[in-house]
Write an enzyme that holds these catalytic residues in place. Structure first.
Site, PDB file in Angstrom:
ATOM      1  N   ASP A 432      22.364  12.333 -11.336  1.00 31.06           N
ATOM      2  CA  ASP A 432      22.614  10.946 -10.971  1.00 31.06           C
ATOM      3  C   ASP A 432      23.220  10.922  -9.568  1.00 31.06           C
ATOM      4  O   ASP A 432      23.650  11.962  -9.053  1.00 31.06           O
ATOM      5  CB  ASP A 432      23.564  10.337 -12.006  1.00 31.06           C
ATOM      6  CG  ASP A 432      23.961   8.917 -11.670  1.00 31.06           C
ATOM      7  OD1 ASP A 432      23.075   8.129 -11.305  1.00 31.06           O
ATOM      8  OD2 ASP A 432      25.160   8.592 -11.763  1.00 31.06           O
ATOM      9  N   ASP A 857      23.741   7.663 -18.089  1.00 28.39           N
ATOM     10  CA  ASP A 857      23.330   9.070 -17.989  1.00 28.39           C
ATOM     11  C   ASP A 857      23.419   9.803 -19.323  1.00 28.39           C
ATOM     12  O   ASP A 857      23.030  10.970 -19.400  1.00 28.39           O
ATOM     13  CB  ASP A 857      24.196   9.804 -16.959  1.00 28.39           C
ATOM     14  CG  ASP A 857      24.157   9.150 -15.596  1.00 28.39           C
ATOM     15  OD1 ASP A 857      23.055   8.793 -15.148  1.00 28.39           O
ATOM     16  OD2 ASP A 857      25.227   8.972 -14.977  1.00 28.39           O
TER      17      ASP A 857
END
EC number: 7.6.2.1
Length: 1131
Positions: A432, A857
């Site tokens: 990410d 995530d």
């Protein structure tokens, strides 16, 4: 303590009046609309339900199965006095190793296949079971004491008879009770907030004990309890909600009142978890929804993540090979045994140790002999290796957790103990951006309102501009931030600056920005927001109260949030979010020039690496709002798929928006990120960046983070827009080849550009194609472009294109993208991240590591082979889901290249050593069979046979598996290409196993035949002395083998070898002195004392050890001289 009942489903007591009442309540949800309520079987909690007409005893009898009591007593223990022994044994025998040994012990008790002493055969398994049982008992006693302490805590519960709150133990609370929690007290169960002492109808919670976050959380009372004529404790209602579950971040329910009014939705914003601590607020009252072991925190604590390292596949492969060797030699010995007995012909009756006719029932004899040799050669299949691996892995994780280089604010957290070795075989990192590569500490840089830049309050026009006011009002109130008043008595002052807190970093920085620009949120409750407007000179103020009509929270599908408020008689919708999610919903009445100017400003912000959000608004009529709100209320009361229903309803109202402006905030990279990414690239690890930001922002971040190295002027997207980017090449302290690789320019490929070319070709051919065909042709074209490039390639894909790819050609795309040095995915959702990792797992042969810090995530972290979470500012959901948790992205550098590589090489050496020295043990016994008629008899004492692998030789290799270093940490970081040694498993391949097996056969041959040739004519050497000599040589050879196998010999390994030898020697001397007839037929009395006095014994032993170790030592020296693996620069 109150007329309260908990019912697990919608099924009711068959009573007519209750049924009719239920139907009326459900129909009231839609307020007469022709819409069906989503049907499900929710968990139901009744409060103050009227007593039935029947006798309470009769009702209890009828409902004895349906209405099970849900008390708040927790029980985390696994055993009690009666169940400890049987249950513990049952759990231990679920392990294949224990079952394997138990079966062999049982077979050994059958006289016809008996191969070892029955008493000695019991020792290893008994010791393992006993030690494990004691460990489990101690742990369970700790849990029992903890449970007792928690269950006896005191809470205050509402008593309907006295209409007061009375003391009650936690364990006596039950679902449906109303409890009062005072400030600094712990919430005893999962409760729905009913009332608060706060005038704002809110409360503040410290959730550090649950998620580790230190910032306070704000919870509010459901809107239906705000204007009641009587207290919530005296109100009759029914709560329908989710059944007990382990999701601590989600709660979905609705309240149905006995008065027949509309249903009222409630969610996680109204829900208090067990274990939270109340702060600031004097007290709150709440309804117990989940109690005891059904609370969310208890259920979530029982979650286990089942992941297995790739090295276990290698182990299973080699176990299969060992099983084939074991089967072969057992069948061979069984056949030769029958052949030897038959070799005497009719004279077999004169042979004293042949009892039965060898020519009678040969099949039975062959089968019995096979089982006897399976028992004798059982360690050829090292089932105990799995036990050693578990122990070593736990200790390896302990050493990783103590690494001071991996500790900043938090030490590294290791939650999964089965994937240590995978850290050394990571081929792809899916990362990410926000909060993972960046600090997520946002700093406001500037804003564009009406197409004009503003970076400070002094730049605002003196005359009040309605557009600027709408823009700043959106920043002030369209958020989930809340206010903590340190000095509420000063709220009337012009210079009063409230303290904002919240989970969302964007909300906080924009709310603070609005305050600095003179639009200040000074009060917020569940119903209203008070905003203070200051003039340019800060001399006058105007406080306006906005009534909150509806708050539509941010979600990963809409990528925006909005709030609907009422000011006097006007209703406004204020909204902010990603440009791609708001731009299509703008009204055609917006000025074209302003839109194009803000679009250009957005690109400029992105080129500078800033994060930007669009701000818009809309004025609604009362009729528009009421018509829409009926549909929204129905969606908000849904128990199934509520989030999706609310998202769909929000999309209906978030249209015809008037563009206000654009914000720009800077999120700087974390310290060490460029260096860490450069190191991982040199190590041969490919990085895929997955972000929700726009393409230009992602490219700017990737350049700054050393993920790509592109020329100073390059098109920022598939269109012809130029941008200036500083070169990413930086002189790191890597070796020359690694630095040269980093200095290469990156060739950028845009998937959208390839798609446009394919569409143009199809139009030229005047043919149309489906998305399936277009995707296939685009991927084929992309593969050709990648193959034609000599320089490193980076691929850029948007979320819109990715959704089509994942629908039609996911695996083909992954295979093509795997040829790129890096891949950048922009505007991707949490679902796309998870799906991408899932597909990549099925394609890549290397292991995948996913790293992130936020709730979006969690999916990819759980789906990956190795999930790493970053302690961040977006909550702790990622930390709870990760296999590891670190403070910064740069921790990956040391975690993978140092600890990951060490763990893989150490475990590989442990595995190969175990196979090798077990095989040597087996073949020593096997060679002896040629001299005893394949009878299964051995010269080694039963204790030596049993303790050889489990006591005398296990400690040195465990020490090597903890402290050996094939390369020093400093060199591993300076020469990251050495990571490919473990990435490609060069230290553990199929030929590694067979080389060690051949070495084991050589060592066993030398050990047995040297002893046989040396002692065969010595009258003072009997079978016991011969066996002791062989055991001595076997153990010393195995200990020296550890020294030759390890790359770094230190005091820990030398000490473990010396200690193991002393244990063997001490055990032998004591045992031979004290054991006269301990085991019938195997008396070792004074054997070692007599043998150790003979010079021939020492000469034979020294020659045996030297000869046995010579081939390994010679080959290792030649290999390291000619082709030293750590002197090669892997490309």
């Amino acid at each position: 303590m109150g007329n309260c009942t908990a019912v697990p489903t919608l099924r009711r007591t068959p009573h007519i009046s209750r049924t009719q009442s239920r139907r009326a309540t459900v129909s009231s949800i839609t307020n007469g609309a022709q819409v069906s309520v989503p049907r499900s079987e929710p968990y139901i909690v009744h409060h103050n339900v009227p007593s039935p007409v029947e006798s309470p005893i009769w009702v209890a009898i009828k409902n004895r199965r349906r209405h099970k009591p849900h008390t708040n007593r927790i029980k985390t223990t696994r055993y009690n006095i009666l169940t400890f022994i049987p249950k513990n044994l049952f759990e231990q025998f679920r392990r294949v190793a224990n079952v394997y040994f138990a079966i062999l012990i049982g077979l050994n008790w059958i006289p016809i296949v008996n191969a070892l002493s029955k008493q000695v055969a019991f020792i290893p398994l008994t010791v393992i079971l006993t030690i494990t049982a004691i460990k489990d008992l101690v742990e369970d006693l700790k849990r029992w004491r903890s449970d007792a302490q928690i269950n006896k805590q005191i809470a205050q519960v509402y008593d309907k008879k006295t209409k007061t709150f009375i003391p009650c133990k936690w364990q006596d609370l039950s679902v449906g009770n109303v409890v009062r929690v005072r400030t600094d007290e712990t919430v005893p169960a999962d409760i729905l907030l009913l009332s608060s002492a706060s005038t704002e109808s809110t409360c503040y919670l410290d959730t550090a004990a649950i998620d580790g976050e230190t910032n306070l959380k704000q919870k509010s009372i459901p809107s239906c309890f705000l204007n009641l004529d009587k207290t919530a404790e005296e109100t009759s209602f029914e709560l329908q909600c989710d059944p007990p579950n382990d999701d601590i971040y989600r709660f979905c329910g609705r309240l149905l009142f006995s008065t027949g009014s509309n249903a009222c939705p409630c969610d996680n914003n109204n829900f208090l978890l067990r274990g939270c601590v109340l702060r600031i607020t004097e007290y709150v009252d709440g309804l117990i929804v989940y109690a005891g072991n059904e609370t969310k925190i208890i259920k979530s604590s029982r979650q286990t993540i089942s992941k297995h390292a790739l090295i276990e596949r290698y182990i299973n492969r080699d176990v299969l090979f060992s099983s084939l060797i074991l089967t072969t030699i057992c069948l061979l010995c069984a056949g030769l045994s029958i052949y030897w007995e038959r070799s005497f012909g009719d004279k077999w009756t004169f042979v004293p140790f042949i009892v039965d006719d060898p020519f009678d029932n040969s099949v039975r004899d062959f089968f019995a002999n096979t089982l006897r040799f399976v028992i004798l050669f059982q360690v050829m299949v090292p089932i105990a290796l799995y036990v050693s691996l578990d122990l070593v892995r736990v200790l390896q994780m302990y050493t990783i957790a103590r690494d001071k280089h991996l500790k900043y604010e938090h030490p590294i957290s290791c939650r999964t103990f089965t994937i240590n070795e995978d850290l050394g075989q990571i081929g792809y990192v899916f990362t990410d951006k926000t909060g993972t590569l960046t600090q997520n500490k946002l700093v406001f840089k500037m804003m564009s309102v009406g197409g004009i830049y503003y970076s400070g309050r002094s730049e605002l026009p003196e005359k009040n501009d309605p557009l600027i006011q709408h823009f700043l009002t959106t920043l002030a109130i369209c958020n989930t931030s809340f206010i903590v008043h340190d000095h509420p008595e000063f709220m009337h002052r012009l210079d009063y600056q409230p303290k904002y807190e919240g989970d969302n970093a964007d909300d906080l920085v924009l709310c603070q920005t609005a305050s600095q620009f003179g639009v200040r949120m000074i009060s917020r409750s569940a119903q209203t927001i008070t905003v203070r407007y200051l003039d340019s000179s800060n001399s006058n103020k105007q406080d306006l109260d906005y009534d909150i009509l509806c708050l539509l929270p941010f979600d990963s599908t809409r990528k925006r949030m909005s709030i609907i408020v009422r000011l006097n008689d006007q209703i406004f919708l204020y909204i902010k979010g990603a440009e791609s999610s708001i731009w299509p919903h703008l009204s055609p009445l917006n000025d074209t020039h302003t839109k194009s100017t803000i679009e250009q400003h957005s690109l400029t912000f992105a080129e500078q690496g800033y994060r930007s959000l669009l701000v818009a608004y809309r004025q609604l009529t009362l009729r528009e709002f009421e018509s829409w709100f009926e549909r929204y209320r129905f969606a908000a009361n849904a128990l199934d798929n509520r989030e999706e229903a609310i998202s769909d309803a929000a999309t209906e109202i978030e249209v015809d928006l008037m563009l206000a402006g654009l914000t720009a905030v800077e999120d700087k990279l974390q310290d060490g990120v460029p260096r860490a990414i450069a190191t991982l690239r040199c190590a041969g690890i490919k990085l895929w960046l997955l972000t929700g930001d726009k393409q230009a922002t992602a490219l700017s971040t990737a350049q700054a983070a050393s993920l790509i190295n592109i020329p100073q002027t390059l098109s920022s997207d598939s269109h012809s827009t130029s941008r200036n980017i500083a070169p990413a090449a930086t002189a790191w302290d890597f070796d020359r080849s690694a630095q040269a690789r980093l200095n290469q320019h990156t060739h950028m490929i845009y998937y959208s550009s390839q798609l446009i070319e394919i569409d143009q070709q199809l139009r030229n051919r005047e043919s149309s194609a489906s998305d399936d065909v277009r995707t296939e042709k685009t991927i084929s074209r992309m593969r050709e472009v990648i193959a034609a490039q000599a320089s490193p390639v980076s691929l850029v894909v948007t979320g819109e294109d990715l959704s089509v790819i994942l629908r039609y050609k996911p695996k083909e795309f992954i295979r093509a993208a795997s040829e790129c040095q890096s891949v950048l995915f922009c505007r991707v959702s949490a679902t796309q991240k998870r799906e991408l990792v899932s597909v990549a797992k099925s394609v890549f042969k290397h292991r995948i590591l996913a790293i992130g810090d936020g709730a979006n995530d969690v999916g990819m972290i759980r789906e990956s082979h190795c999930g790493v979470a970053v302690y961040g500012r977006e909550g702790s959901q990622a930390v709870a889901a990760g296999d590891f948790a670190v403070d910064r992205f740069e921790c990956l550098r040391r975690l993978l290249l140092v600890h990951g590589a060490w763990c893989f090489t150490r475990t590989s050496e442990l595995i190969l050593y175990t196979f090798m020295h077990n095989c040597a043990y087996v073949f020593v016994i096997f060679f002896h069979q040629f001299f005893n008629g394949f009878s299964g008899a051995v010269s080694l004492h039963s204790f030596y046979l049993t303790l050889y692998s489990s006591l005398f030789t296990v400690l040195p290799q465990c020490a090597a598996a903890l402290f050996d270093q094939h390369v020093p940490a400093e060199r591993a970081l300076h020469e990251p290409q050495l990571y490919q040694y473990t990435l490609h498993a060069r230290c553990y391949r199929m030929w590694s196993y067979w080389i060690n097996i051949l070495d084991a056969i050589w060592q066993s041959s030398v050990i047995f035949f040297f002893a046989y040739l040396s002692y065969r004519n010595e009258f003072y050497i009997d079978v016991s002395a011969f066996g002791f000599s062989i055991a001595f040589s076997m153990i010393v050879t195995s200990l020296i083998h550890v020294l030759l196998q390890t790359s770094r010999v230190d005091i820990s390994i030398i000490s473990s070898i010396a200690f193991s030898f002393l244990v063997f020697l001490g055990f032998t001397l004591v045992f031979d002195e004290t054991c006269v007839v301990c085991i019938p037929g195997e008396s070792p009395y004074q054997v070692s004392y007599h043998t150790l006095r003979k010079a021939r014994f020492w000469f034979t032993t020294a020659l045996t050890i030297f000869t046995a170790m010579l081939p390994r030592f010679t080959i290792k020296c030649l290999y390291n001289t000619i082709r030293y693996p750590f002197a090669v620069n892997y490309e």
